[in-house]
Design a protein around this motif. Structure first.
Motif, PDB file in Angstrom:
ATOM      1  N   UNK A  29      62.109  69.768  32.439  1.00  0.00           N
ATOM      2  CA  UNK A  29      63.175  69.945  31.446  1.00  0.00           C
ATOM      3  C   UNK A  29      62.721  70.765  30.244  1.00  0.00           C
ATOM      4  N   UNK A  30      61.449  70.643  29.855  1.00  0.00           N
ATOM      5  CA  UNK A  30      61.009  71.235  28.595  1.00  0.00           C
ATOM      6  C   UNK A  30      60.072  72.425  28.735  1.00  0.00           C
ATOM      7  N   UNK A  31      59.400  72.578  29.865  1.00  0.00           N
ATOM      8  CA  UNK A  31      58.343  73.590  29.947  1.00  0.00           C
ATOM      9  C   UNK A  31      58.868  75.012  30.051  1.00  0.00           C
ATOM     10  N   UNK A  32      60.076  75.175  30.622  1.00  0.00           N
ATOM     11  CA  UNK A  32      60.601  76.526  30.788  1.00  0.00           C
ATOM     12  C   UNK A  32      59.731  77.386  31.683  1.00  0.00           C
ATOM     13  N   UNK A  33      59.016  76.763  32.587  1.00  0.00           N
ATOM     14  CA  UNK A  33      58.175  77.506  33.524  1.00  0.00           C
ATOM     15  C   UNK A  33      56.757  77.740  33.047  1.00  0.00           C
ATOM     16  N   UNK A  34      56.468  77.457  31.768  1.00  0.00           N
ATOM     17  CA  UNK A  34      55.105  77.666  31.280  1.00  0.00           C
ATOM     18  C   UNK A  34      54.232  76.449  31.573  1.00  0.00           C
ATOM     19  N   UNK A  35      52.914  76.615  31.477  1.00  0.00           N
ATOM     20  CA  UNK A  35      51.993  75.524  31.752  1.00  0.00           C
ATOM     21  C   UNK A  35      52.222  74.388  30.749  1.00  0.00           C
ATOM     22  N   UNK A  36      52.187  73.154  31.239  1.00  0.00           N
ATOM     23  CA  UNK A  36      52.431  72.007  30.368  1.00  0.00           C
ATOM     24  C   UNK A  36      51.624  70.807  30.840  1.00  0.00           C
ATOM     25  N   UNK A  37      51.149  70.025  29.885  1.00  0.00           N
ATOM     26  CA  UNK A  37      50.442  68.782  30.167  1.00  0.00           C
ATOM     27  C   UNK A  37      51.116  67.660  29.403  1.00  0.00           C
ATOM     28  N   UNK A  38      51.295  66.518  30.055  1.00  0.00           N
ATOM     29  CA  UNK A  38      51.903  65.347  29.415  1.00  0.00           C
ATOM     30  C   UNK A  38      50.792  64.378  29.041  1.00  0.00           C
ATOM     31  N   UNK A  39      50.698  64.024  27.766  1.00  0.00           N
ATOM     32  CA  UNK A  39      49.616  63.169  27.291  1.00  0.00           C
ATOM     33  C   UNK A  39      50.137  62.140  26.291  1.00  0.00           C
ATOM     34  N   UNK A  40      49.282  61.188  25.986  1.00  0.00           N
ATOM     35  CA  UNK A  40      49.529  60.269  24.878  1.00  0.00           C
ATOM     36  C   UNK A  40      48.331  60.357  23.951  1.00  0.00           C
ATOM     37  N   UNK A  41      48.517  60.959  22.800  1.00  0.00           N
ATOM     38  CA  UNK A  41      47.417  61.077  21.847  1.00  0.00           C
ATOM     39  C   UNK A  41      47.002  59.711  21.331  1.00  0.00           C
ATOM     40  N   UNK A  42      47.922  58.753  21.365  1.00  0.00           N
ATOM     41  CA  UNK A  42      47.613  57.410  20.862  1.00  0.00           C
ATOM     42  C   UNK A  42      46.713  56.643  21.819  1.00  0.00           C
ATOM     43  N   UNK A  43      46.973  56.743  23.142  1.00  0.00           N
ATOM     44  CA  UNK A  43      46.210  55.969  24.127  1.00  0.00           C
ATOM     45  C   UNK A  43      45.153  56.795  24.866  1.00  0.00           C
ATOM     46  N   UNK A  44      45.293  58.113  24.851  1.00  0.00           N
ATOM     47  CA  UNK A  44      44.355  58.961  25.579  1.00  0.00           C
ATOM     48  C   UNK A  44      44.776  59.261  27.007  1.00  0.00           C
ATOM     49  N   UNK A  45      45.901  58.718  27.453  1.00  0.00           N
ATOM     50  CA  UNK A  45      46.371  58.944  28.820  1.00  0.00           C
ATOM     51  C   UNK A  45      46.716  60.426  29.015  1.00  0.00           C
ATOM     52  N   UNK A  46      46.265  60.984  30.141  1.00  0.00           N
ATOM     53  CA  UNK A  46      46.551  62.379  30.464  1.00  0.00           C
ATOM     54  C   UNK A  46      45.568  63.376  29.883  1.00  0.00           C
ATOM     55  N   UNK A  47      44.565  62.915  29.124  1.00  0.00           N
ATOM     56  CA  UNK A  47      43.639  63.835  28.462  1.00  0.00           C
ATOM     57  C   UNK A  47      42.744  64.581  29.449  1.00  0.00           C
ATOM     58  N   UNK A  48      42.307  63.901  30.511  1.00  0.00           N
ATOM     59  CA  UNK A  48      41.429  64.564  31.487  1.00  0.00           C
ATOM     60  C   UNK A  48      42.126  65.778  32.098  1.00  0.00           C
ATOM     61  N   UNK A  49      43.382  65.600  32.480  1.00  0.00           N
ATOM     62  CA  UNK A  49      44.145  66.704  33.081  1.00  0.00           C
ATOM     63  C   UNK A  49      44.374  67.808  32.041  1.00  0.00           C
ATOM     64  N   UNK A  50      44.669  67.425  30.806  1.00  0.00           N
ATOM     65  CA  UNK A  50      44.898  68.416  29.754  1.00  0.00           C
ATOM     66  C   UNK A  50      43.644  69.250  29.504  1.00  0.00           C
ATOM     67  N   UNK A  51      42.482  68.598  29.416  1.00  0.00           N
ATOM     68  CA  UNK A  51      41.236  69.317  29.169  1.00  0.00           C
ATOM     69  C   UNK A  51      40.908  70.257  30.327  1.00  0.00           C
ATOM     70  N   UNK A  52      41.187  69.812  31.558  1.00  0.00           N
ATOM     71  CA  UNK A  52      40.960  70.686  32.712  1.00  0.00           C
ATOM     72  C   UNK A  52      41.864  71.906  32.652  1.00  0.00           C
ATOM     73  N   UNK A  53      43.121  71.717  32.209  1.00  0.00           N
ATOM     74  CA  UNK A  53      44.057  72.833  32.081  1.00  0.00           C
ATOM     75  C   UNK A  53      43.599  73.795  30.985  1.00  0.00           C
ATOM     76  N   UNK A  54      43.072  73.255  29.876  1.00  0.00           N
ATOM     77  CA  UNK A  54      42.553  74.110  28.805  1.00  0.00           C
ATOM     78  C   UNK A  54      41.386  74.930  29.328  1.00  0.00           C
ATOM     79  N   UNK A  55      40.518  74.275  30.094  1.00  0.00           N
ATOM     80  CA  UNK A  55      39.360  74.964  30.671  1.00  0.00           C
ATOM     81  C   UNK A  55      39.791  76.143  31.541  1.00  0.00           C
TER      82      UNK A  55
END
Length: 419
Positions: free
Chosen positions: A331-357
Motif C-alpha cells: 500500500x505504501x511503498x509505491x514499488x520502491x524498496x521497503x522494510x517494516x520494523x519496530x524501532x521500539x522493540x527491534x523487530x525487523x532490524x536484521x532484514x532492514x540492515x541486510x537491505x541497507x547493506x
C-alpha cells in the motif's frame, strides 16, 4: 488556546484541494500547540470560497471568535495559516487577545528545542526573516519617542532603525552559519577521506527517527511523542552485517506547511541529507496519513536537492500495525524498496540492515594482513576503527595485523598490505 483553520471551497461546497484536508491539518496544529506547552480549549473550522483579505475569516466569524475568547478566557488564538502582518494586527485588535499563525508556532517550538549554537542561530535567522516584512505599517506604535501630533515621523524613523538592525543581524547570522557550513564540509571531507559511506534519516516529524537512531547506534538522542523533539543533527557509526562501518545522521523532522524560512535556515543541517549515500525515509506505518506523509517528505527532499539520492523506505511502528506487514508494504511503498520494523522493540532490524547493506555502493569486506612500522600508530588505529581486527602480533620490526577490512580501507592502507 483556540485553534482556527479555513477550508477553501468551490461554489457548490466541494473541496478546492482534496489532497489538503483542513480538518487533518487542524488536528496537526493541535499536536503542535500541545508540543509547545499550550492547552487547546476549542478548535474552529470555517469553510469559505476565499480568504478574507483583512482578517482571513470574515466579520461574522470574527464576532463568533470574540465571544468564544471571552467565554473560554482564552489567552491566544492560533491560525492554521500564515498571516500577513496587516491581518494579524486586525485580528488582534478585533479579538483583543494575542494572535499567532502556524509559522510562529513552529518557530517557537524550534526555539525551545534548539540546543547547539548552530541550531539556535538557524532558528533566530528564521524568526528574523519572518519578522522583517511584518514590521511595515507599525509606525508610531514602534516609536520610542512617542508623543502627540507628529508622531508619524519618529515612528517611521524608528521603523527604519528596526529594519536596519534586523538586516544587520541577519547578515551576521548568515555569515556565522556559512562558517558552520564550511566547518561541516571540512568534517565531512575528513570522514570521506577514509572513506565511510553515509546514511541519513529523514521523515515526517514524530515518525520515530530518533528511536530508530538510538536502537541502531546506542545513542542517547531524545525521543518522545512531542513534535520536533530532535532539532540538532547527531552523527554516529553503525556496523552493518558485512562488517562495513557507515556514518548515520539524524536530522530534523519535516511537517506539512513547513515554513520556507525554516527550510532555508536549516539548509546547513539538511546538507547531511543531500550528501548521503542512502536516505532512510522513516514513516509511521500505523498512521492513517502515512501515504500523505511520504509524499510530503518526498517533496521536501526534492526541494533541498536530495530528490535523486537513493532511498530506502523504513515503515516504522510495526508493533502498532493491525494488518499484515506485506499489505502495508504494497500500500505504501509505491514499488520502491521497503522494510517494516519496530524501532521500539527491534523487530525487523536484521532484514532492514541486510537491505541497507545491499542498497549501498559496493565496498566488499575481505581478510588481509597488514605490516606496520612501530611509528605508524595512527594507521593501526584507523584499522581498528574501520575494520574488524582478527589478530595482532608485535615484534622488533613493527606490528602485523590480520583483519577483515572493507575495500576502501584496504585501498587506503595499500602500502602496508603484505597478503
Amino acid at each position: 488556546m483556540i485553534l482556527v483553520a479555513v477550508e477553501l471551497t468551490r461554489r457548490r461546497g466541494e473541496s478546492l484541494a482534496p489532497a489538503f484536508d483542513a480538518a487533518e491539518s487542524l488536528e496537526e496544529l493541535g499536536a503542535l500547540a500541545a508540543s509547545a506547552g499550550a492547552e487547546v480549549v476549542q478548535s474552529v473550522l470555517q469553510s469559505r470560497p476565499s480568504f478574507d483579505q483583512a482578517t482571513l475569516v470574515g466579520s461574522g466569524k470574527i464576532t463568533e471568535l470574540k465571544e468564544m475568547v471571552t467565554a473560554l478566557d482564552a489567552a491566544a488564538v492560533i491560525f492554521d495559516h500564515e498571516l500577513a502582518g496587516t491581518q494579524q494586527r486586525n485580528l488582534e485588535k478585533a479579538l483583543e487577545c494575542k494572535v499567532l499563525d502556524r509559522t510562529q508556532l513552529i518557530l517557537d517550538i524550534f526555539a525551545s528545542r534548539a540546543r547547539t549554537r548552530e541550531g539556535q542561530l538557524q532558528v533566530e535567522l528564521a524568526q528574523l526573516n519572518y519578522l522583517l516584512p511584518r514590521l511595515t505599517g507599525r509606525g508610531a506604535s514602534m516609536s520610542r519617542l512617542g508623543g502627540g501630533i507628529g508622531t508619524r515621523g519618529p515612528g517611521e524613523t524608528q521603523l527604519e532603525t528596526d529594519r536596519r538592525r534586523i538586516r544587520t543581524r541577519i547578515k551576521r547570522i548568515s555569515d556565522d552559519l556559512e562558517r558552520v557550513r564550511s566547518s561541516r564540509g571540512v568534517q565531512r571531507r575528513q570522514r570521506q577521506a577514509v572513506p565511510l559511506l553515509t546514511l541519513a534519516l529523514a521523515g515526517y516529524t514524530n515518525a520515530g527517527k530518533s528511536t530508530l537512531f538510538n536502537r541502531l547506534t546506542q545513542a542517547g538522542v531524545m525521543a518522545d511523542a512531542r513534535m520536533f523533539a530532535t532539532l540538532d543533527p547527531t552523527v554516529r557509526q553503525v556496523v552493518l552485517p558485512s562488517r562495513r562501518r557507515v556514518i548515520l545522521s539524524d536530522t530534523v523532522g519535516f511537517i506539512r506547511q513547513l515554513p520556507t524560512t525554516l527550510v532555508k535556515a536549516f539548509r546547513a543541517t539538511l546538507e547531511e541529507v543531500t550528501e548521503a549515500s542512502l536516505v532512510l525515509h522513516v514513516v509511521d506505518a500505523s498512521s492513517e496519513l502515512a501515504a500523505e506523509h511520504i509524499a510530503h517528505v518526498a517533496g521536501v527532499l526534492a526541494e533541498i536537492g536530495a530528490g535523486e539520492t537513493q532511498q530506502l523506505l523504513i515503515l516504522n511502528k510495526l508493533d502498532r500495525l493491525t494488518v499484515d506487514p506485506e499489505t502495508v508494504i504494497r500500500r505504501l511503498s509505491g514499488g520502491q524498496q521497503a522494510a517494516v520494523v519496530s524501532a521500539r522493540t527491534g523487530e525487523g532490524f536484521d532484514r532492514m540492515l541486510a537491505m541497507i547493506d545491499r542498497a549501498l555502493p559496493a565496498d566488499p569486506v575481505e581478510e588481509a594482513v597488514f605490516r606496520f612500522p612501530p611509528a605508524e600508530v595512527r594507521r593501526i588505529h584507523m584499522l581498528h576503527e574501520y575494520a574488524q581486527v582478527v589478530e595482532e602480533r608485535y615484534d622488533e620490526e613493527g606490528v602485523e595485523v590480520r583483519a577483515l577490512a572493507p575495500e576502501s580501507v584496504r585501498r587506503r592502507l595499500g602500502e602496508y598490505v603484505v597478503r
